[in-house]
Write a protein that holds these residues in place. Structure first.
Motif, short mmCIF file in Angstrom:
data_model
loop_
_atom_site.label_atom_id
_atom_site.label_comp_id
_atom_site.label_asym_id
_atom_site.label_seq_id
_atom_site.Cartn_x
_atom_site.Cartn_y
_atom_site.Cartn_z
N GLU A 162 -4.40 4.13 4.30
CA GLU A 162 -5.57 3.26 4.39
C GLU A 162 -5.46 2.26 5.54
O GLU A 162 -6.48 1.72 5.99
CB GLU A 162 -5.77 2.50 3.07
CG GLU A 162 -6.16 3.38 1.90
CD GLU A 162 -6.35 2.59 0.61
OE1 GLU A 162 -6.46 1.34 0.69
OE2 GLU A 162 -6.37 3.21 -0.46
N ARG A 181 -0.92 4.54 -0.88
CA ARG A 181 -2.18 4.35 -0.17
C ARG A 181 -1.96 3.91 1.27
O ARG A 181 -2.84 3.32 1.90
CB ARG A 181 -3.02 3.30 -0.90
CG ARG A 181 -3.37 3.67 -2.33
CD ARG A 181 -3.80 2.42 -3.11
NE ARG A 181 -4.84 1.67 -2.40
CZ ARG A 181 -5.04 0.35 -2.55
NH1 ARG A 181 -4.26 -0.35 -3.37
NH2 ARG A 181 -5.99 -0.26 -1.88
N LEU A 239 0.83 -1.20 0.00
CA LEU A 239 0.00 0.00 0.00
C LEU A 239 0.87 1.25 0.00
O LEU A 239 0.53 2.25 -0.65
CB LEU A 239 -0.94 0.00 1.21
CG LEU A 239 -2.09 -1.02 1.16
CD1 LEU A 239 -2.82 -1.05 2.50
CD2 LEU A 239 -3.06 -0.68 0.03
#
Length: 331
Positions: A242, A239, A234
């Protein structure tokens, strides 16, 4: 066994302090035994996973260590069949009782979690570099981080710790001691440990504090990755936020959280030489210096060719609990 900095209590005093080991005074239980208040009395049970050597080790090492981020040993009792350690009483128990609890985790906003991360890092730096002894803890995990009344972290449980010489880099053992999920692969598989073993464990701790999830909770039949692998992928995709505990929403700077995720990934890199020292970690946490790019982390969860078996700990390098393992022979 004697030491000028340790008080020796008789059994009668311990019984009075714990109300004869009343269940109402029980604080918790781990691989060593049961812990009671009003002072924190750790009682080595007859069927304990750890034994006399670990008890003596913890007494002698902890007595020589003095730091605000290490739990303070008051004394011990060696009368009877069950030796006991007497520690300062820390009312908020252990870190895992907060970050893995749906209600209590709300007490720990991001600024407080960051303070806890920094405190743990400073405690490890002390035992690695600044104390009279150079010590490798070997069992750093959330349940061994205790919290005082102001939620300051204190590292506990030195039963499995080892002393290194000032010029010593690494040691090798056939007796694997520690907790799966927090062990680096070079130790879990080959029995090799160093200061970088504690760095790896700290990285897991840091990422658990950020995500609010146990590393072992990622051990699922349909998953090929550990928590670190999930976070790393990620992070590479931009990301990483998240994975942050949803209870931390709006309580901290996204840039600071991302920086801590990156530091965690640096600590759990597969190659021992790539992991930073704790002095570098403390510097990275307390400054805005440019951080290196993490390389692939150690994927300590591997899908075996056989049917998935959560109890086959050496095959998957993953366990469904957090019991301390003290007698596993490397293959």
């Amino acid at each position: 066994m004697s030491h000028p900095d340790i008080a020796f209590f008789n059994l009668r005093t311990i019984l009075a302090a714990t109300n004869n080991f009343s269940p109402d005074n029980k604080l918790g239980q781990g691989g060593f035994g049961v812990v009671y208040k009003e002072v924190a009395v750790k009682r080595l049970l007859n069927n304990s996973a750890q034994g006399t050597e670990e008890f003596k080790n913890e007494v002698m090492l902890t007595a020589k260590l003095q730091h605000k981020n290490l739990v303070k040993l008051i004394g011990c009792c060696i009368q009877g069949e069950e030796p006991m350690l007497v520690y300062e009483y820390l009312p908020n128990k252990s870190l895992d009782s907060f970050i893995f609890d749906e209600t209590r985790r709300l007490v720990l906003d991001w600024p407080k979690r960051f303070d806890i991360i920094v405190g743990i890092a400073r405690g490890i730096l002390y035992i690695h570099q600044d104390s009279r002894l150079r010590i490798i803890h070997r069992d750093l995990k959330t349940s061994n981080i205790l919290l005082d009344e102001e939620m300051n972290p204190k590292i506990s449980d030195f039963g499995l710790a080892r002393i290194f010489k000032s010029n010593q880099i690494q040691e090798e053992t056939k007796r694997i001691a520690g907790t799966f999920g927090y062990m680096p692969p070079e130790y879990a598989v080959f029995g090799k440990f160093s200061i970088k073993s504690d760095v790896f464990s700290f990285g897991i701790l840091l990422l658990e504090i950020i995500t609010g999830k146990k590393n072992n909770s990622f051990c699922q039949e349909d998953s090929y990755q550990s928590m670190t692998g999930e976070i790393w992928h990620l992070w590479r995709e931009g990301r990483a936020l998240e994975v942050v505990d949803s209870s931390l929403k709006d309580s901290g700077s996204p840039d600071e959280v991302l920086r801590c995720i990156q530091i965690g990934l640096l600590c759990v890199q597969e190659d021992v030489l790539d992991r930073p020292t704790m002095s570098a970690v403390v510097l990275m946490l307390n400054s805005e210096t440019t951080l290196p790019t993490p390389k692939q982390p150690a994927f300590i969860l591997r899908k075996s060719n056989n049917n998935f078996n959560p109890s086959a700990k050496m095959d998957g390098f993953c366990s469904v609990d957090e019991e301390t393992i003290t007698e596993v022979v490397c293959r």
